[in-house]
Design a protein around this motif. Sequence first.
Motif, short mmCIF file in Angstrom:
data_model
loop_
_atom_site.label_atom_id
_atom_site.label_comp_id
_atom_site.label_asym_id
_atom_site.label_seq_id
_atom_site.Cartn_x
_atom_site.Cartn_y
_atom_site.Cartn_z
N ARG A 151 0.69 -1.27 -0.23
CA ARG A 151 -0.05 0.09 -0.09
C ARG A 151 0.82 1.27 -0.13
N ASP A 152 0.55 2.17 -0.64
CA ASP A 152 1.33 3.50 -1.02
C ASP A 152 0.81 4.20 0.11
N LEU A 155 0.46 8.09 -0.96
CA LEU A 155 -0.83 8.31 -1.58
C LEU A 155 -2.04 8.47 -0.81
N ILE A 185 0.17 8.46 -8.68
CA ILE A 185 -0.53 7.18 -9.36
C ILE A 185 0.22 7.06 -10.71
N ARG A 188 3.42 4.95 -9.77
CA ARG A 188 3.16 3.58 -9.51
C ARG A 188 2.55 2.61 -10.86
N ILE A 189 1.85 3.38 -11.54
CA ILE A 189 1.42 2.69 -12.85
C ILE A 189 2.61 2.38 -13.88
N GLN A 193 3.06 -1.10 -10.64
CA GLN A 193 2.35 -1.55 -9.21
C GLN A 193 0.81 -1.14 -9.15
N VAL A 195 -2.26 0.17 -8.04
CA VAL A 195 -3.01 1.45 -7.40
C VAL A 195 -4.42 0.83 -6.78
N GLU A 196 -4.35 1.07 -5.44
CA GLU A 196 -5.89 0.44 -4.99
C GLU A 196 -7.03 1.27 -5.34
N LEU A 200 -7.95 5.33 -5.83
CA LEU A 200 -8.03 5.62 -7.35
C LEU A 200 -9.45 6.52 -7.69
#
Length: 292
Positions: A151-152, A155, A185, A188-189, A193, A195-196, A200
């Motif tokens: 989990r980030d 973010l 975001i 991570r993309i 990775q 993105v929850e 998002l």
Amino acid sequence: MSLARFRLRFLLQEIDLPQGDTVIGRSATCQVTIEDPLVSREHARIRIAGERATIEDLGSRNGVQVGGALIRSVHLLHDGERVRIGTQEMVFCVGAPAPISVRSRTTGFMCHCSECGHAYPLELLECPECGSSDRTDEDTLAGVPSSSTQRDWSLDLVVEALHRAESLGRTEEIERVLSQARFGIEQRIGNNQVVERPMLDAVADAAATLAVTRGDASWGKWLLSVYASIGSVPPRAVGQSLIALPLSERHSLAPAARRVVESVSSRGGPRTEDRESFAGIRALGEAGPAGA
């Protein structure tokens, strides 16, 4: 007898807090400078007076949290308390500094306590809720592609700040926070990775609302491009918001909406629960010029 030693544990380092005042903020003149758009130039002051340590909000826009709650006046600090300024989490320490793990850790991710399930930053050596050092994802390190348990943290904090800015109706602040969320975001993309989705979707909802408030489709185009890149459908409320844009701006969204439809269709189509949202995005794509 020597005085206790006061420190802030922050980003895998420990900062000594001397007797007197330590100002934390974005300005280079502060004793502790944090490059974060959610941090005011002079955000907070920690005052060490003998064996007593206090923290005070210096009239910042986003406030100071201690233990997850906004402080309203001068707050007496205790060993182990978590202080949050902007998107940054710090731990106040009294006495000898706690050893830092020799393994490389990243403050960008969370781990979960195997005893109570509480999520907390990886650099902490034990759960701040129950004190256990057992983790469910102990081997999650920076630079490794994200798994579903990763989990980030930064973010997550940005989304929290976004909700706060929305509740206060601060349009300029909403856009600043969205810009920070956008960076996280896209990063991570780009790193493949996860993105929850709740995170998002919260960002997308705010972006769509801002687009309508401004009468400008730019944020709508961005959020649709994100969902197209992951082959997913934005929430129904997002599509409904975008339909409220002026006609010319709404038409400019059509190419991005069509890319969402194509991306989702290439992955087998929408899930049952996303069909209504998918139909709305498809209608948005059909509303603009076919060659746009």
